[in-house]
Motif scaffolding. Structure first.
Motif, mmCIF file in Angstrom:
data_model
loop_
_atom_site.group_PDB
_atom_site.id
_atom_site.type_symbol
_atom_site.label_atom_id
_atom_site.label_comp_id
_atom_site.label_asym_id
_atom_site.label_seq_id
_atom_site.Cartn_x
_atom_site.Cartn_y
_atom_site.Cartn_z
ATOM 1 N N UNK A 106 4.111 5.608 7.205
ATOM 2 C CA UNK A 106 3.112 6.602 6.901
ATOM 3 C C UNK A 106 1.353 6.266 7.854
ATOM 4 N N UNK A 107 1.536 4.914 8.333
ATOM 5 C CA UNK A 107 0.554 4.411 8.852
ATOM 6 C C UNK A 107 0.480 4.790 10.382
ATOM 7 N N UNK A 108 -0.621 4.936 11.120
ATOM 8 C CA UNK A 108 -0.824 5.057 12.587
ATOM 9 C C UNK A 108 -0.109 3.607 13.164
ATOM 10 N N UNK A 109 0.622 4.103 14.201
ATOM 11 C CA UNK A 109 1.414 3.082 14.946
ATOM 12 C C UNK A 109 0.523 1.575 15.314
ATOM 13 N N UNK A 110 -0.651 1.726 15.627
ATOM 14 C CA UNK A 110 -1.448 0.581 16.013
ATOM 15 C C UNK A 110 -1.790 -0.204 14.467
ATOM 16 N N UNK A 111 -1.993 0.557 13.487
ATOM 17 C CA UNK A 111 -2.118 -0.056 12.206
ATOM 18 C C UNK A 111 -0.863 -0.818 11.721
ATOM 19 N N UNK A 112 0.192 -0.137 11.955
ATOM 20 C CA UNK A 112 1.581 -0.467 11.397
ATOM 21 C C UNK A 112 1.691 -1.783 12.112
ATOM 22 N N UNK A 113 1.717 -1.779 13.495
ATOM 23 C CA UNK A 113 1.493 -2.999 14.322
ATOM 24 C C UNK A 113 0.993 -4.202 14.153
ATOM 25 N N UNK A 114 -0.326 -4.078 13.779
ATOM 26 C CA UNK A 114 -1.031 -5.161 13.378
ATOM 27 C C UNK A 114 -0.712 -5.705 12.183
ATOM 28 N N UNK A 115 -0.593 -4.676 11.082
ATOM 29 C CA UNK A 115 0.022 -5.439 9.901
ATOM 30 C C UNK A 115 1.180 -5.949 9.791
ATOM 31 N N UNK A 116 2.150 -5.583 10.303
ATOM 32 C CA UNK A 116 3.346 -6.222 10.432
ATOM 33 C C UNK A 116 3.530 -7.406 11.138
ATOM 34 N N UNK A 151 -6.296 -3.395 11.065
ATOM 35 C CA UNK A 151 -5.766 -4.122 9.965
ATOM 36 C C UNK A 151 -6.626 -3.546 8.695
ATOM 37 N N UNK A 152 -8.045 -3.633 8.814
ATOM 38 C CA UNK A 152 -8.957 -2.845 7.813
ATOM 39 C C UNK A 152 -8.307 -1.431 7.217
ATOM 40 N N UNK A 153 -8.328 -0.734 8.253
ATOM 41 C CA UNK A 153 -7.859 0.677 8.102
ATOM 42 C C UNK A 153 -6.416 0.904 7.542
ATOM 43 N N UNK A 154 -5.591 0.113 8.042
ATOM 44 C CA UNK A 154 -4.285 0.195 7.526
ATOM 45 C C UNK A 154 -4.064 -0.366 6.070
ATOM 46 N N UNK A 155 -4.634 -1.577 5.789
ATOM 47 C CA UNK A 155 -4.935 -1.916 4.462
ATOM 48 C C UNK A 155 -5.495 -0.835 3.551
ATOM 49 N N UNK A 156 -6.285 -0.294 3.968
ATOM 50 C CA UNK A 156 -7.115 0.589 3.088
ATOM 51 C C UNK A 156 -6.150 2.060 2.967
ATOM 52 N N UNK A 157 -5.435 2.364 3.762
ATOM 53 C CA UNK A 157 -4.579 3.450 3.816
ATOM 54 C C UNK A 157 -3.374 3.038 2.755
ATOM 55 N N UNK A 158 -2.815 1.651 2.972
ATOM 56 C CA UNK A 158 -1.783 1.148 1.991
ATOM 57 C C UNK A 158 -2.315 1.307 0.737
ATOM 58 N N UNK A 196 6.504 10.504 -0.682
ATOM 59 C CA UNK A 196 6.108 9.575 -1.512
ATOM 60 C C UNK A 196 6.784 9.818 -2.935
ATOM 61 N N UNK A 197 7.632 9.077 -3.519
ATOM 62 C CA UNK A 197 8.115 9.479 -4.694
ATOM 63 C C UNK A 197 7.809 8.311 -5.888
ATOM 64 N N UNK A 198 8.663 8.129 -6.799
ATOM 65 C CA UNK A 198 8.440 7.369 -7.828
ATOM 66 C C UNK A 198 8.595 5.762 -7.440
ATOM 67 N N UNK A 199 9.489 5.712 -6.371
ATOM 68 C CA UNK A 199 9.460 4.075 -6.112
ATOM 69 C C UNK A 199 9.258 3.853 -4.471
ATOM 70 N N UNK A 200 7.890 3.994 -4.423
ATOM 71 C CA UNK A 200 7.346 3.953 -2.973
ATOM 72 C C UNK A 200 7.671 2.491 -2.527
ATOM 73 N N UNK A 201 8.496 2.449 -1.354
ATOM 74 C CA UNK A 201 8.740 1.272 -0.891
ATOM 75 C C UNK A 201 7.871 0.808 0.319
ATOM 76 N N UNK A 202 7.627 -0.574 0.790
ATOM 77 C CA UNK A 202 6.505 -0.855 1.621
ATOM 78 C C UNK A 202 7.046 -0.208 3.041
ATOM 79 N N UNK A 203 8.288 -0.269 3.402
ATOM 80 C CA UNK A 203 8.709 0.388 4.516
ATOM 81 C C UNK A 203 8.292 1.707 4.684
ATOM 82 N N UNK A 204 8.315 2.505 3.639
ATOM 83 C CA UNK A 204 7.993 3.980 3.427
ATOM 84 C C UNK A 204 6.543 4.044 3.895
ATOM 85 N N UNK A 205 5.815 3.217 3.100
ATOM 86 C CA UNK A 205 4.247 3.238 3.073
ATOM 87 C C UNK A 205 3.856 2.793 4.705
#
Length: 170
Positions: free
Chosen positions: A112-122, A149-156, A100-109
């Motif tokens: 960092x999610x677990x695959x199942x969280x990323x799947x549901x949020x995408x 979704x809840x855990x993924x949003x919390x992590x984001x 994570x740097x100064x300009x964190x982009x959504x795809x970088x965030x």
């Protein structure tokens, strides 16, 4: 539907119309453009092979999305990631993701999610699917989709509130 009856040109037109959408979905899910493109190609091959099973032409978009999600899930499983069994203690966030740097982009965030969280949020926020539709597309129980979704949003939220980001703004 001509493509369903084996017309290569008709199927080529369907691919042309849908390829950007499928490629973007798979790129977001896997976090790697080249891999996403490879998986999209696999999804279209599978769609061509099973096109005769499609009952209604109007259902092509959601049907193709389910195939793309299935291709990604199979890829994730081959990488020994059991999507259905993930919980907070099973797998750390992706440590191979860029720092994570100064300009964190959504795809970088998202990377960092677990695959199942990323799947549901995408599927929810990029594809506009409801939680019920996500459950249908992935084969996950509705309660599991909600949890991911809840855990993924919390992590984001944690990632975007990172002290690294706050320090960079000073």
């Amino acid at each position: 539907m001509l493509a369903r009856e084996g017309d290569d040109r008709a199927f080529g037109e369907l691919v042309r119309r849908r390829q950007a959408q499928v490629r973007m979905l798979l790129r977001r899910l896997c976090g790697e453009p080249a891999l996403g493109d490879d998986l999209a190609q696999d999804a279209f091959v599978r769609a061509w092979q099973s096109l005769r099973q499609l009952r209604e032409a109007a259902a092509f978009g959601p049907w193709l999305r389910r195939i793309a999600v299935s291709v990604w899930l199979q890829h994730a499983r081959r990488k020994q990631v059991a999507i259905e069994a993930l919980d907070d203690h099973d797998l750390p966030a992706d440590s191979s993701a860029p720092p994570i740097g100064q300009h964190l982009e959504v795809h970088e965030a998202l990377a960092r999610l677990r695959p199942a969280e990323r799947l549901c949020l995408v599927l929810a926020y990029s594809e506009g699917l409801s939680q019920t539709e996500i459950a249908e597309a992935t084969g996950l129980p509705l309660g599991t989709v909600k949890s991911h979704m809840t855990r993924g949003m919390g992590r984001l939220r944690q990632l975007f509130a990172s002290p690294i980001l706050k320090g960079a703004e000073s």
